[in-house]
Design an enzyme around this catalytic site. Structure first.
Site, short mmCIF file in Angstrom:
data_model
loop_
_atom_site.label_atom_id
_atom_site.label_comp_id
_atom_site.label_asym_id
_atom_site.label_seq_id
_atom_site.Cartn_x
_atom_site.Cartn_y
_atom_site.Cartn_z
N ALA A 82 31.13 65.09 -46.00
CA ALA A 82 31.76 65.37 -47.30
C ALA A 82 31.03 66.59 -47.89
O ALA A 82 30.51 66.55 -49.01
CB ALA A 82 31.73 64.17 -48.24
N HIS A 141 29.65 70.16 -49.31
CA HIS A 141 29.91 71.00 -50.47
C HIS A 141 28.92 72.16 -50.43
O HIS A 141 28.13 72.27 -49.48
CB HIS A 141 29.79 70.18 -51.77
CG HIS A 141 28.53 69.39 -51.87
ND1 HIS A 141 27.29 69.97 -51.97
CD2 HIS A 141 28.30 68.04 -51.82
CE1 HIS A 141 26.36 69.04 -52.02
NE2 HIS A 141 26.94 67.85 -51.92
N GLY A 187 26.21 72.69 -51.83
CA GLY A 187 24.80 72.30 -51.70
C GLY A 187 24.40 72.24 -50.24
O GLY A 187 23.39 72.84 -49.83
N HIS A 188 25.21 71.56 -49.45
CA HIS A 188 24.92 71.47 -48.00
C HIS A 188 24.97 72.87 -47.36
O HIS A 188 24.12 73.22 -46.54
CB HIS A 188 25.97 70.61 -47.30
CG HIS A 188 26.03 69.19 -47.78
ND1 HIS A 188 27.10 68.69 -48.48
CD2 HIS A 188 25.16 68.16 -47.66
CE1 HIS A 188 26.90 67.42 -48.76
NE2 HIS A 188 25.72 67.06 -48.27
N GLN A 242 16.32 69.73 -52.78
CA GLN A 242 15.50 69.17 -53.86
C GLN A 242 16.28 68.15 -54.69
O GLN A 242 15.70 67.30 -55.35
CB GLN A 242 15.00 70.29 -54.79
CG GLN A 242 13.95 69.76 -55.76
CD GLN A 242 13.69 70.67 -56.93
OE1 GLN A 242 13.64 71.87 -56.77
NE2 GLN A 242 13.50 70.08 -58.10
N ASP A 265 17.52 65.59 -53.76
CA ASP A 265 16.99 64.28 -53.36
C ASP A 265 15.47 64.39 -53.26
O ASP A 265 14.89 64.33 -52.18
CB ASP A 265 17.63 63.84 -52.05
CG ASP A 265 19.13 63.70 -52.19
OD1 ASP A 265 19.59 62.67 -52.70
OD2 ASP A 265 19.86 64.64 -51.83
N GLN A 302 13.45 61.68 -51.61
CA GLN A 302 13.73 61.66 -50.17
C GLN A 302 12.90 62.73 -49.46
O GLN A 302 12.39 62.51 -48.36
CB GLN A 302 15.22 61.90 -49.94
CG GLN A 302 15.61 62.08 -48.50
CD GLN A 302 17.11 62.07 -48.30
OE1 GLN A 302 17.70 61.02 -48.11
NE2 GLN A 302 17.74 63.23 -48.35
N SER A 343 28.26 64.68 -52.83
CA SER A 343 29.46 64.16 -52.16
C SER A 343 30.11 63.09 -53.01
O SER A 343 31.32 62.89 -52.97
CB SER A 343 29.07 63.58 -50.80
OG SER A 343 28.40 64.55 -50.03
N ARG A 344 29.30 62.37 -53.79
CA ARG A 344 29.84 61.27 -54.59
C ARG A 344 30.65 61.76 -55.80
O ARG A 344 31.39 60.99 -56.39
CB ARG A 344 28.71 60.36 -55.08
CG ARG A 344 28.11 59.52 -53.98
CD ARG A 344 27.13 58.51 -54.54
NE ARG A 344 26.71 57.55 -53.54
CZ ARG A 344 25.72 57.74 -52.69
NH1 ARG A 344 25.03 58.87 -52.74
NH2 ARG A 344 25.40 56.81 -51.80
#
Ligand code: AMP
Length: 281
Positions: free
Chosen positions: A32, A34, A36-37, A149, A151, A154, A187-188
């Site tokens: 999914a 966007h 950012g990825h 960043q 996450d 993570q 993605s959410r």
């Protein structure tokens, strides 16, 4: 872009590339995709010879089965975006390629990182993240690993995983990409209504408000006021807004004016759980 579904074939391909002296950058995702990825893919292309992206919606990191079931899947569009971004390799494994039947689930000593913030509200989440990342990293064996960043916790967990496992990848943390409103891309976000997307920008605004008003001394009033801002904007539930030590993520209730701080938040809007964070100093 070459697409691999089998770990063995990808490992072989990358071993040949490494023998020819190519440096590999790795961007693990759950799809999914966007901007950012895609920014991570762009960074990898600048810093490595070969960019590998993986798309795998990892079941072991979802503490809520309903969240897993609702996770958006847009694989055809993802492939197009990766092609446009110049990604060299896409690893798209089926679940049994990552978790073959009977393979034992490892556990990792993550210490306090596992009980704070996301760890507290999503029990088992970071063990699941480590399980999948250990497996993906063992296949790709990248020189550089690119993560967002967005996450923040993570990233800390993966730093710890690299330390525990001795896997040699260098972790590169890339800035959070945002909508014009300030909302962190996620993605959410596709599960939010148009109105919800507007309201959701309040999460970034409240973090910025904390950054502008931060001063030496107690921090409790700042996080309480930021929580009130989220409630006023229509957020249903706030898991946390925490001003924390940027290294340990332990809450900082009284700031000495020097310790590096980050503010992290998780809250629900339209039943969608959103997270964000901001470095404070
Ligand atoms: P995900 O597919 O959500 O698991 O994310 C895959 C990678 O993309 C992780 O390293 C995320 O931190 C990163 N990422 C997700 N959203 C953003 C964003 N808005 N800006 C930068 N990186 C992001």
């Amino acid at each position: 872009m070459i697409l691999f579904k089998e770990a063995r074939a990808l490992r072989q391909h990358l071993a040949n590339a490494t023998l020819s002296g190519l440096k590999t950058g790795f961007v693990p995702t759950m799809g999914a995709l966007h901007e950012g990825h895609i920014s991570l893919v762009g960074l990898s292309k600048q810093q490595a010879d070969l960019t590998v992206c993986s798309i795998f919606v990892n079941p072991t990191q979802f503490n809520d089965p309903a969240d897993f079931a609702k996770y958006p899947v847009t694989i055809e569009q993802d492939i197009l975006l990766l092609e446009q971004a110049g990604c060299d390799i896409l690893f798209l494994p089926p679940a049994d390629e990552i978790y073959p039947e009977g393979s034992p689930a490892d556990t990792y000593a993550l210490g306090k990182l596992e009980t704070l913030l996301e760890g507290k509200y999503r029990p088992g989440h970071f063990q699941g993240v480590c399980q999948v990342m250990k497996r993906l990293l063992s296949v790709v064996l990248p020189d550089k690993l690119f993560m967002g960043q967005k996450d923040y916790q993570q990233c800390m967990v993966i730093k710890q995983l690299l330390h525990i496992t001795g896997l040699p990848a260098a972790l590169i943390i890339s800035p959070t990409q945002r909508e014009a409103s300030g909302l962190a891309m996620s993605s959410r976000n596709v599960r939010l209504s148009a109105r919800g997307k507007e309201k959701a920008a309040a999460i970034f605004q409240s973090l910025q408000w904390i950054r502008h008003n931060l001063h030496k001394g107690t921090t409790g009033a700042l996080t309480r006021q930021a929580a009130d801002m989220l409630t006023a904007a229509g957020f249903d539930k706030i898991d946390y807004i925490s001003i924390a030590d940027a290294g340990s993520l332990e809450p900082v209730e009284t700031w000495d004016g020097e310790t590096k701080l980050v503010v992290l938040a998780a809250a629900f809007l339209e039943k969608v759980r959103l997270i964000d964070n901001l470095a404070l100093n």
